[in-house]
Design a protein around this motif. Structure first.
Motif, short mmCIF file in Angstrom:
data_model
loop_
_atom_site.label_atom_id
_atom_site.label_comp_id
_atom_site.label_asym_id
_atom_site.label_seq_id
_atom_site.Cartn_x
_atom_site.Cartn_y
_atom_site.Cartn_z
N GLU A 1 -41.85 13.64 -8.82
CA GLU A 1 -42.00 12.34 -9.53
C GLU A 1 -41.90 10.93 -8.85
O GLU A 1 -42.54 10.14 -9.05
N ALA A 2 -41.39 11.15 -7.79
CA ALA A 2 -41.07 10.00 -6.68
C ALA A 2 -42.56 9.79 -6.17
O ALA A 2 -43.12 8.64 -6.01
N GLN A 3 -43.45 10.76 -5.66
CA GLN A 3 -44.62 10.75 -5.13
C GLN A 3 -45.67 10.14 -6.23
O GLN A 3 -46.79 9.45 -5.84
N ILE A 4 -45.62 10.92 -7.44
CA ILE A 4 -46.39 10.36 -8.62
C ILE A 4 -46.15 8.87 -8.95
O ILE A 4 -47.32 8.21 -8.95
N SER A 5 -45.09 8.53 -8.86
CA SER A 5 -44.64 6.99 -9.53
C SER A 5 -45.46 6.20 -8.06
O SER A 5 -45.92 5.11 -8.39
N ARG A 6 -45.14 6.76 -6.77
CA ARG A 6 -45.51 5.85 -5.95
C ARG A 6 -47.30 5.88 -5.80
O ARG A 6 -47.77 4.60 -5.70
N LEU A 7 -47.77 6.80 -6.19
CA LEU A 7 -49.28 6.85 -6.28
C LEU A 7 -49.68 5.72 -7.37
O LEU A 7 -50.65 5.22 -7.29
N GLN A 8 -49.05 5.97 -8.40
CA GLN A 8 -49.42 5.25 -9.57
C GLN A 8 -49.21 3.63 -9.52
O GLN A 8 -50.13 2.93 -9.76
N ALA A 9 -47.96 3.36 -8.68
CA ALA A 9 -48.00 1.99 -8.11
C ALA A 9 -48.93 1.48 -7.09
O ALA A 9 -49.44 0.25 -7.30
N GLU A 10 -49.46 2.45 -6.19
CA GLU A 10 -50.23 2.05 -5.39
C GLU A 10 -51.71 1.77 -6.01
O GLU A 10 -52.47 0.98 -5.83
N LEU A 11 -51.87 2.67 -7.31
CA LEU A 11 -53.25 2.73 -7.70
C LEU A 11 -53.18 1.28 -8.42
O LEU A 11 -54.33 0.37 -8.44
N GLU A 12 -52.21 1.03 -9.19
CA GLU A 12 -51.96 -0.29 -9.97
C GLU A 12 -52.32 -1.47 -9.01
O GLU A 12 -52.98 -2.53 -9.40
N ALA A 13 -51.57 -1.71 -7.84
CA ALA A 13 -51.92 -2.34 -6.95
C ALA A 13 -53.23 -2.71 -6.30
O ALA A 13 -53.57 -3.76 -6.37
N ILE A 14 -54.05 -1.54 -6.22
CA ILE A 14 -55.33 -1.69 -5.49
C ILE A 14 -56.10 -2.26 -6.77
O ILE A 14 -57.09 -2.98 -6.38
N ILE A 15 -56.10 -1.70 -8.05
CA ILE A 15 -56.51 -2.41 -9.08
C ILE A 15 -56.73 -3.75 -9.34
O ILE A 15 -57.45 -4.66 -9.23
N ARG A 16 -55.38 -4.20 -9.31
CA ARG A 16 -54.99 -5.66 -9.51
C ARG A 16 -55.78 -6.65 -8.27
O ARG A 16 -56.15 -7.63 -8.35
N ALA A 17 -55.48 -5.87 -6.98
CA ALA A 17 -56.07 -6.47 -5.83
C ALA A 17 -57.36 -6.63 -6.02
O ALA A 17 -58.11 -7.56 -5.74
N LEU A 18 -58.40 -5.60 -6.45
CA LEU A 18 -59.75 -5.60 -6.45
C LEU A 18 -60.12 -6.75 -7.42
O LEU A 18 -61.16 -7.31 -7.22
N GLU A 19 -59.26 -6.83 -8.81
CA GLU A 19 -59.74 -7.67 -9.75
C GLU A 19 -59.51 -8.93 -9.30
O GLU A 19 -60.40 -9.96 -9.42
N GLU A 20 -58.42 -9.34 -8.62
CA GLU A 20 -58.34 -10.68 -8.02
C GLU A 20 -59.36 -11.21 -6.95
O GLU A 20 -59.84 -12.23 -6.96
N GLU A 21 -59.66 -10.20 -6.15
CA GLU A 21 -60.72 -10.29 -5.10
C GLU A 21 -62.02 -10.84 -5.59
O GLU A 21 -63.04 -11.55 -5.03
N PHE A 22 -62.16 -9.83 -6.71
CA PHE A 22 -63.60 -10.18 -7.43
C PHE A 22 -63.81 -11.42 -7.88
O PHE A 22 -64.89 -12.04 -7.90
N GLU A 23 -62.51 -11.92 -8.89
CA GLU A 23 -62.58 -12.97 -9.42
C GLU A 23 -62.71 -14.29 -8.42
O GLU A 23 -63.42 -15.35 -8.46
N THR A 24 -62.28 -14.19 -7.08
CA THR A 24 -62.30 -15.16 -5.97
C THR A 24 -63.82 -15.23 -5.58
O THR A 24 -64.16 -16.28 -5.24
N PHE A 25 -64.44 -13.95 -5.18
CA PHE A 25 -65.63 -14.07 -4.66
C PHE A 25 -66.73 -13.65 -5.75
O PHE A 25 -67.71 -13.01 -5.10
N ARG A 26 -66.62 -13.77 -6.96
CA ARG A 26 -67.61 -13.56 -8.01
C ARG A 26 -68.94 -14.13 -7.56
O ARG A 26 -70.10 -13.63 -7.58
N THR A 27 -69.00 -15.41 -7.18
CA THR A 27 -70.38 -16.02 -7.00
C THR A 27 -70.51 -16.59 -5.80
O THR A 27 -71.07 -17.54 -5.14
#
Length: 743
Positions: A553-579
């Motif tokens: 459960e700890a490993q799954i929680s870590r992976l889910q948190a890491e995935l959420e962080a990656i998705i949030r970072a990708l969306e922020e990076e895309f909004e910054t460098f969209r154009t």
């Protein structure tokens, strides 16, 4: 017979003596015989008197014994609880019987042998009276229990019962009345059994060598008890009344005091469905009812309602469940395996029938307008759920409707241009040929518009060579356009079929690869856990399970948190460098590469994801970048979900091993682990074989459809080539004729 001869000789001498001389010879013989007979009679009387005297002596002794037995055993009759029966049996019946026996003993000297006869006659009369009195009394007492009148009896037998008052008492005080009635019933049963036992005991005596019928009296009393329901058959005669006079009040009393009722299995299942009790509570109640653990599991599993086929169809149509889950629920519903695949196909087809009908309707509409050929209409009819995806079918429906509407606008524009004279007939025909592929529809539309344009001008049937030449040239151009259009359609449709084949193969290969990968993970996890925890007892195994569950459960929680962080970072990076320009994106990539070298292990996955996203966005346009970022995010979701699934499979495999081998020795646990690993791989291979069979069947069907489609297009193109060749030949003939005329 010497004594007969001596008697004969004596009689002869008497007859020839003085009697013969006095009475004559004949009468002498008669007188001699009379004398002998009288002598015999007197002798027999003496003998009978002696026998009677002995019999009287014996009978007296027997009567004395009988009286003594009655006196000795009559004491038990004092235990009769009903006063009326005690007074009658002890006071009346036995008193009268004892008096008669005493009287017989006093009169036996002058009554002689007739005394025995009188004893039996007196006893029979008394026994008959005893039976009648007991029967009437018991029947009278049963009226109180039956609560209805059973006959007319003397008042001393309590026949004058006020039933309305009795009913009222039972209504007001049912418990007290039930207790009183139960006591009276048991007293009556006790009295009858006591009387029967008394007469059976006394019946062991005899008089004059004959047994007196006291045992028959005992049987009479027993018969009364049985015939009126005093014994175990009492419910047949008086059961309806006794249920209300005795049982109802006592049952109410006992239910209130003891409260023995328990939940039934049906109640437990209903409570579980309504969430009144949870699964553990239901298991405890079923265990108290006596069900075994393995049967309890099956009862709990059977408690839940399964969805109907219509509900499954709605769930599938709304994309809430997948094909595998739909097939799983078909198995749960008990559909036979031989027809399950067909039922799955039918349900999928029904779930998408509205989409299919909409697409076919759009193709039919375009066919009637001439935009689609007959072969294309047949292809639409031949579409099935097995060879087209539902989402693709919806897209095809929208595209088909858009295709028809756009062609309607184009045809409408050409008709308006032809009517106002902007284009001539040949141009009108050639432009329509680019849209309408059915020649009959094309010719009908041209003729109709010509008639509408010049309704009063007669079109001459004869044509000049110039007009015929232009007509043939236009026809040739139309045929060539149709040939190019059909060639393009052939290429596109075959490409679509190839894509479907590739997609089907890829989908099944991915499923097979996933099954094999998960099976290997489970087998590997079981063998690895066996090396660690083989030989654990139940307590250590449960502790190990809790440890593994917490780690996973700890490993799954870590992976889910890491995935959420990656998705949030990708969306922020895309909004910054969209154009952003390519140069700016490249500069940002270099910036993150420097940061990656300095980052901690927890930060590296997020930075690496940003670098990968920017590298893919650098060479794309602004419109393409939004689609690409969604693709990258979905790729990361799939990757992390696969890792989470692997962790869950590993945990489940380890828990299964620990539960099945808890309490076994280490060698037994290791052997069990190997068996489990082999079984998992064998089951995976069986499932893979089934998927490969389904994949091969679908690929075969798609290949056959592709061949059929290719053959149809080849036949159509061959027909167009023939018509083009014929039109060219006719065109050459017309040109040669024009050249001859011009000369």
């Amino acid at each position: 017979m010497s004594w007969m001869r001596r008697i004969k000789g004596a009689i002869g001498r008497i007859a020839s003596s003085r009697l013969g001389r006095v009475f004559g010879k004949y009468l002498g013989y008669q007188m001699a015989g009379l004398a002998v007979g009288t002598g015999f009679e007197i002798a027999s009387l003496f003998t009978m008197e002696a026998t009677l005297q002995q019999a009287l002596a014996d009978m007296g002794k027997a009567l004395e014994d009988l009286g003594k037995q009655i006196q000795d055993n009559s004491k038990v009759l004092q235990g009769i609880r009903t006063a009326y029966l005690r007074n009658f049996v002890v006071g009346s019946f036995l008193g009268r019987l004892s008096n008669r026996i005493a009287g017989m003993l006093r009169a036996r000297r002058w009554l002689g042998w007739f005394t025995g006869y009188i004893v039996f006659v007196e006893f029979s009369m008394l026994a008959t009276e005893l039976y009648q009195v007991i029967y009437q009394y018991v029947l009278a007492r049963m009226q109180r229990f039956a609560m209805i009148s059973l006959g007319n009896f003397p008042g001393e037998m309590e026949s004058d019962i006020d039933y309305d008052q009795l009913y009222k008492k039972y209504q007001e005080h049912p418990e007290e009345m039930a207790k009183q009635a139960l006591k009276e019933f048991l007293d009556l049963q006790h009295d009858l059994n006591l009387i029967a036992s008394f007469f059976d005991t006394v019946g062991a005596n005899s008089a004059l060598g004959h047994w007196l019928g006291f045992r028959s009296v005992a049987r009479m009393v027993t018969n009364i008890s049985w015939s009126l329901g005093i014994g175990w058959l009492s419910w047949i005669a008086v059961g309806p009344g006794m249920r209300y006079s005795i049982a109802r009040g006592l049952e109410k009393f006992y239910r209130e005091k003891i409260r023995p009722e328990e939940f039934t299995r049906e109640m437990v299942v209903r409570f579980l469905r309504k969430n009144i009790v949870d699964v553990e509570g239901a298991k405890e109640i079923l265990a108290e009812l006596g069900w075994r653990d393995d049967k309890i599991e099956k009862i709990i599993e059977d408690a839940w309602d399964y969805p109907s086929r219509t509900e499954l169809q709605d769930l599938y149509e709304d994309k809430i469940i997948t094909d595998d889950k739909l097939n799983y629920w078909f198995m749960k519903l008990g559909i036979h395996p031989e027809i399950r695949d067909d039922m799955l196909t039918l349900t999928i087809k029904r779930a998408t029938s509205s989409v299919m009908k909409s697409y076919i309707s759009a193709v039919e509409s375009n066919y009637l307008k001439g935009y689609r050929s007959l072969e294309e209409l047949k292809n639409a009819y031949n579409l099935t759920i097995s060879n087209v995806n539902v989402d693709d079918l919806r897209a095809l429906t929208i595209a088909e409707k858009d295709f028809g509407e756009r062609n309607d606008e184009r045809v409408k524009t050409l008709i308006e241009a032809f009517r106002d004279g902007t284009i001539d007939e040949e141009t009108f025909r050639a432009r329509l040929a680019e849209i309408i592929v059915r020649p009959e529809v094309l010719e009908n539309l041209v003729a109709l518009e010509k008639q509408r344009k010049q309704p009063k001008i007669r079109v001459e049937p004869t044509e000049t060579l110039e007009r015929r030449l232009r007509r043939l040239e236009n026809r040739l151009e139309i045929l060539q356009i149709q040939y190019r259009y059909q060639s393009k359609l052939r290429e596109q449709d075959l490409a679509v079929m190839d894509a479907r084949i590739t997609r089907t193969k890829t989908r099944y290969d991915a499923m097979i690869e996933r099954i094999r990968r998960l099976a290997d993970i489970r087998a590997e996890s079981i063998l690895a856990e066996a090396q660690i925890s083989a030989g654990y007892d139940v307590e250590r195994a449960e502790a190990r399970i809790r440890e593994l569950t917490a780690i996973t459960e700890a490993q799954i929680s870590r992976l889910q948190a890491e995935l959420e962080a990656i998705i949030r970072a990708l969306e922020e990076e895309f909004e910054t460098f969209r154009t952003a320009t390519t140069y700016e994106v490249q500069a940002r990539i270099r910036y993150w590469q420097v940061k990656l070298e300095e980052a901690s292990p927890n930060q590296r996955p997020v930075i690496e994801a940003k670098i990968i996203l920017l590298q893919e966005l650098a060479a794309l346009s602004v419109a393409e970048r939004e689609q690409r970022v969604r693709t990258v995010i979905e790729r990361y979701k799939a990757r992390y979900n696969a890792r989470i699934e692997e962790l869950k499979e590993r945990l489940e495999a380890r828990i299964t091993f620990l539960r099945e081998t808890a309490g076994l020795s280490r060698d037994e646990a290791l052997a069990r682990a190997r068996e489990m690993a082999e079984r998992i791989k064998a089951e995976a291979e069986e499932r893979i074989k089934e998927l490969e069979k389904r994949r091969d069947a679908e690929l075969k069907e798609l290949e056959e459809r592709k061949k059929k489609l290719e053959l149809q297009y080849d036949r159509r193109l061959e027909e167009l080539e023939t018509r083009i060749r014929q039109t060219r030949e006719e065109l050459e003939i017309v040109r040669e004729a024009l050249q001859k005329i011009s000369r």
